[in-house]
Design a protein around this motif. Structure first.
Motif, PDB file in Angstrom:
ATOM      1  N   LEU A   3       9.581  14.129  -4.506  1.00  0.00           N
ATOM      2  CA  LEU A   3       9.705  13.306  -3.311  1.00  0.00           C
ATOM      3  C   LEU A   3      10.011  11.867  -3.730  1.00  0.00           C
ATOM      4  CD1 LEU A   3       6.651  14.603  -1.240  1.00  0.00           C
ATOM      5  CD2 LEU A   3       9.046  15.265  -0.989  1.00  0.00           C
ATOM      6  N   ASN A   4      10.872  11.218  -2.969  1.00  0.00           N
ATOM      7  CA  ASN A   4      11.189   9.830  -3.212  1.00  0.00           C
ATOM      8  C   ASN A   4      10.110   8.967  -2.568  1.00  0.00           C
ATOM      9  OD1 ASN A   4      12.362   7.140  -2.838  1.00  0.00           O
ATOM     10  ND2 ASN A   4      14.248   8.073  -3.599  1.00  0.00           N
ATOM     11  N   GLU A   5       9.368   8.229  -3.396  1.00  0.00           N
ATOM     12  CA  GLU A   5       8.249   7.453  -2.876  1.00  0.00           C
ATOM     13  C   GLU A   5       8.708   6.376  -1.900  1.00  0.00           C
ATOM     14  OE1 GLU A   5       5.982   5.903  -6.071  1.00  0.00           O
ATOM     15  OE2 GLU A   5       5.425   7.876  -6.901  1.00  0.00           O
ATOM     16  N   ARG A   6       9.839   5.733  -2.179  1.00  0.00           N
ATOM     17  CA  ARG A   6      10.308   4.682  -1.281  1.00  0.00           C
ATOM     18  C   ARG A   6      10.712   5.258   0.066  1.00  0.00           C
ATOM     19  NH1 ARG A   6      14.667   0.611  -3.675  1.00  0.00           N
ATOM     20  NH2 ARG A   6      12.856   0.305  -5.047  1.00  0.00           N
ATOM     21  N   SER A   7      11.385   6.395   0.061  1.00  0.00           N
ATOM     22  CA  SER A   7      11.778   7.026   1.328  1.00  0.00           C
ATOM     23  C   SER A   7      10.553   7.472   2.113  1.00  0.00           C
ATOM     24  CB  SER A   7      12.699   8.218   1.053  1.00  0.00           C
ATOM     25  OG  SER A   7      13.875   7.803   0.390  1.00  0.00           O
ATOM     26  N   LEU A   8       9.545   8.008   1.418  1.00  0.00           N
ATOM     27  CA  LEU A   8       8.324   8.428   2.104  1.00  0.00           C
ATOM     28  C   LEU A   8       7.595   7.234   2.722  1.00  0.00           C
ATOM     29  CD1 LEU A   8       6.749  11.175  -0.185  1.00  0.00           C
ATOM     30  CD2 LEU A   8       7.776  11.456   2.070  1.00  0.00           C
ATOM     31  N   ALA A   9       7.534   6.126   1.976  1.00  0.00           N
ATOM     32  CA  ALA A   9       6.852   4.939   2.508  1.00  0.00           C
ATOM     33  C   ALA A   9       7.578   4.398   3.730  1.00  0.00           C
ATOM     34  CB  ALA A   9       6.761   3.865   1.417  1.00  0.00           C
ATOM     35  N   PHE A  10       8.900   4.418   3.702  1.00  0.00           N
ATOM     36  CA  PHE A  10       9.655   3.956   4.870  1.00  0.00           C
ATOM     37  C   PHE A  10       9.449   4.890   6.061  1.00  0.00           C
ATOM     38  CE2 PHE A  10      13.507   4.225   7.460  1.00  0.00           C
ATOM     39  CZ  PHE A  10      13.603   2.918   7.909  1.00  0.00           C
ATOM     40  N   TYR A  11       9.476   6.205   5.806  1.00  0.00           N
ATOM     41  CA  TYR A  11       9.281   7.167   6.898  1.00  0.00           C
ATOM     42  C   TYR A  11       7.876   7.071   7.467  1.00  0.00           C
ATOM     43  CZ  TYR A  11       9.069  11.648   9.316  1.00  0.00           C
ATOM     44  OH  TYR A  11       8.912  12.634  10.256  1.00  0.00           O
ATOM     45  N   ALA A  12       6.892   6.798   6.616  1.00  0.00           N
ATOM     46  CA  ALA A  12       5.505   6.739   7.087  1.00  0.00           C
ATOM     47  C   ALA A  12       5.247   5.529   7.956  1.00  0.00           C
ATOM     48  CB  ALA A  12       4.558   6.732   5.894  1.00  0.00           C
ATOM     49  N   THR A  13       5.977   4.426   7.738  1.00  0.00           N
ATOM     50  CA  THR A  13       5.700   3.171   8.455  1.00  0.00           C
ATOM     51  C   THR A  13       6.833   2.762   9.390  1.00  0.00           C
ATOM     52  OG1 THR A  13       6.608   1.922   6.577  1.00  0.00           O
ATOM     53  CG2 THR A  13       4.235   2.333   6.587  1.00  0.00           C
ATOM     54  N   CYS A  14       7.789   3.639   9.668  1.00  0.00           N
ATOM     55  CA  CYS A  14       8.897   3.277  10.551  1.00  0.00           C
ATOM     56  C   CYS A  14       8.390   3.190  11.994  1.00  0.00           C
ATOM     57  CB  CYS A  14      10.033   4.284  10.437  1.00  0.00           C
ATOM     58  SG  CYS A  14       9.627   5.941  10.992  1.00  0.00           S
ATOM     59  N   ASP A  15       9.256   2.697  12.875  1.00  0.00           N
ATOM     60  CA  ASP A  15       8.874   2.465  14.275  1.00  0.00           C
ATOM     61  C   ASP A  15       9.028   3.707  15.150  1.00  0.00           C
ATOM     62  OD1 ASP A  15       8.338  -0.161  13.651  1.00  0.00           O
ATOM     63  OD2 ASP A  15      10.365  -0.854  14.126  1.00  0.00           O
ATOM     64  N   ALA A  16       9.423   4.828  14.593  1.00  0.00           N
ATOM     65  CA  ALA A  16       9.582   6.050  15.389  1.00  0.00           C
ATOM     66  C   ALA A  16       8.226   6.529  15.891  1.00  0.00           C
ATOM     67  CB  ALA A  16      10.250   7.135  14.553  1.00  0.00           C
ATOM     68  N   PRO A  17       8.175   7.168  17.056  1.00  0.00           N
ATOM     69  CA  PRO A  17       6.889   7.658  17.577  1.00  0.00           C
ATOM     70  C   PRO A  17       6.244   8.667  16.627  1.00  0.00           C
ATOM     71  CG  PRO A  17       8.594   7.727  19.264  1.00  0.00           C
ATOM     72  CD  PRO A  17       9.289   7.432  17.981  1.00  0.00           C
ATOM     73  N   VAL A  18       4.925   8.641  16.578  1.00  0.00           N
ATOM     74  CA  VAL A  18       4.182   9.553  15.712  1.00  0.00           C
ATOM     75  C   VAL A  18       3.646  10.711  16.539  1.00  0.00           C
ATOM     76  CG1 VAL A  18       3.564   7.664  14.169  1.00  0.00           C
ATOM     77  CG2 VAL A  18       2.022   8.282  16.029  1.00  0.00           C
ATOM     78  N   ASP A  19       3.343  11.809  15.868  1.00  0.00           N
ATOM     79  CA  ASP A  19       2.771  12.969  16.558  1.00  0.00           C
ATOM     80  C   ASP A  19       1.272  12.804  16.785  1.00  0.00           C
ATOM     81  OD1 ASP A  19       5.266  14.351  16.613  1.00  0.00           O
ATOM     82  OD2 ASP A  19       4.986  14.886  14.508  1.00  0.00           O
ATOM     83  N   ASN A  20       0.618  12.106  15.864  1.00  0.00           N
ATOM     84  CA  ASN A  20      -0.812  11.817  16.036  1.00  0.00           C
ATOM     85  C   ASN A  20      -1.189  10.751  15.009  1.00  0.00           C
ATOM     86  OD1 ASN A  20      -3.311  11.912  17.125  1.00  0.00           O
ATOM     87  ND2 ASN A  20      -3.813  14.001  16.472  1.00  0.00           N
ATOM     88  N   ALA A  21      -2.210   9.976  15.328  1.00  0.00           N
ATOM     89  CA  ALA A  21      -2.664   8.922  14.428  1.00  0.00           C
ATOM     90  C   ALA A  21      -4.103   8.580  14.759  1.00  0.00           C
ATOM     91  CB  ALA A  21      -1.781   7.672  14.534  1.00  0.00           C
ATOM     92  N   GLY A  22      -4.865   8.191  13.735  1.00  0.00           N
ATOM     93  CA  GLY A  22      -6.253   7.807  13.946  1.00  0.00           C
ATOM     94  C   GLY A  22      -7.033   7.855  12.644  1.00  0.00           C
ATOM     95  N   PHE A  23      -8.281   7.424  12.722  1.00  0.00           N
ATOM     96  CA  PHE A  23      -9.143   7.410  11.548  1.00  0.00           C
ATOM     97  C   PHE A  23      -9.796   8.781  11.360  1.00  0.00           C
ATOM     98  CE2 PHE A  23      -9.067   2.775  12.190  1.00  0.00           C
ATOM     99  CZ  PHE A  23      -8.836   2.361  10.884  1.00  0.00           C
ATOM    100  N   LEU A  24      -9.839   9.223  10.102  1.00  0.00           N
ATOM    101  CA  LEU A  24     -10.535  10.437   9.701  1.00  0.00           C
ATOM    102  C   LEU A  24     -11.302  10.146   8.416  1.00  0.00           C
ATOM    103  CD1 LEU A  24      -7.802  13.212  10.251  1.00  0.00           C
ATOM    104  CD2 LEU A  24      -9.801  12.778  11.684  1.00  0.00           C
TER     105      LEU A  24
END
Length: 240
Positions: A3-24
Motif C-alpha cells: 500500500l502507498n502510505e501517502r495515498s492512504l493518508a490522503f484518502y483517510a483525511t480527504c473531504d469525501a463523506p465517510v461511512d462512519n466515524a467516532g472514538f473506539l
C-alpha cells in the motif's frame, strides 16, 4: 499487499463523506491495555488516528474476509474483527455506548466487497424474477396498501354557480414608469346597461359636421372658440 502510505493518508483525511466515524477503544496487540483512538471508516478500509484532529493515520484495517462479532472483554460494549487463518490477527474494539457499538458492528459488517457482491447478486435475482413474471398474473397488493375501490356512483348534478362579480377597479392603477395608468375595464354591474358614452363636443361649423373636415379647418374652428373664451376672461379681469 503493498500500500502507498501517502495515498492512504490522503484518502483517510480527504473531504469525501465517510461511512462512519467516532472514538473506539482499541486493545493493543501485545498488551492487554486499551487505547482510545479516532476511527474513520471509508469503504472497506478502517483507519484509526491518535485523535480526531490528527492528519496522519496510525494504522489501517482492510475489511476483507473478516467477520464482526460481539465478545466478552474487560471493556464494556466490546466486539471483535476476526480474520480467517491461524496466523491472522483479531482486533478487539470497544465502543462508548450500546448504540455506538450496534452502529459500528452494522457498518463494519457491510463494508467488505464480499458483502456488496452478495447484495448485488440478490438484487439481480429479484430483478430477473420480476422480469420473468411481467407477463404473468398481477401480483397481489401488500396488506399495507389499500385495495382498489369499486366504481363510485355518479353524484347528482348540482346547479351551476353564478359567476363571481367582477371586481370594481379603482380610478387610478399603480404607476408605470412614473405615469398613472387609467383602467379600461368595465365599471358597471352585471345585468345593467352600460353607461352611454359622453357626447362629443362639437364646435359650430358653417359647412356641416367637423368629422370629415380637414385639419386646417378644424384648427381654425377650435381656435375661434378659444380666442372668444380668452377674450371673455380678459374682459372679466379688466372690469372692477
Amino acid at each position: 499487499m503493498k500500500l502507498n502510505e501517502r495515498s492512504l493518508a490522503f484518502y483517510a483525511t480527504c473531504d469525501a463523506p465517510v461511512d462512519n466515524a467516532g472514538f473506539l477503544y482499541k486493545k493493543g496487540g501485545r498488551h492487554a491495555a486499551y487505547h482510545r483512538r479516532w476511527f474513520v471508516l471509508r469503504g472497506n478500509m478502517l483507519f484509526y488516528f491518535e485523535d480526531a484532529a490528527s492528519r496522519e493515520p496510525v494504522g489501517v484495517i482492510i475489511l476483507e474476509g473478516c467477520t464482526v462479532e460481539l465478545v466478552e472483554a474487560a471493556e464494556e460494549f466490546a466486539f471483535a474483527v476476526r480474520f480467517a487463518g491461524t496466523r491472522a490477527r483479531t482486533y478487539v474494539l470497544a465502543a462508548e455506548s450500546q448504540a455506538a457499538m450496534e452502529g459500528w458492528v452494522k457498518a463494519l459488517s457491510r463494508a467488505s466487497f464480499d458483502y456488496l457482491r452478495l447484495v448485488v447478486r440478490e438484487l439481480e435475482q429479484q430483478l430477473a424474477a420480476v422480469r420473468s413474471g411481467a407477463g404473468g398474473p398481477a401480483l397481489p397488493l401488500p396488506q399495507s396498501l389499500p385495495q382498489p375501490l369499486s366504481p363510485t356512483p355518479a353524484l347528482p348534478s348540482t346547479p351551476a354557480l353564478a359567476p363571481p362579480l367582477p371586481r370594481w377597479p379603482s380610478a387610478l392603477q399603480p404607476k408605470e414608469n412614473g405615469c398613472a395608468v387609467w383602467s379600461t375595464e368595465a365599471t358597471f354591474r352585471p345585468g345593467s346597461e352600460p353607461p352611454p358614452p359622453p357626447p362629443r363636443r362639437r364646435a359650430s361649423a358653417p359647412h356641416g359636421p367637423l368629422d370629415l373636415a380637414p385639419f386646417a379647418r378644424l384648427h381654425e374652428c377650435y381656435g375661434q372658440e378659444i380666442r372668444a373664451l380668452r377674450g371673455q376672461w380678459l374682459s372679466s379681469r379688466v372690469q372692477p
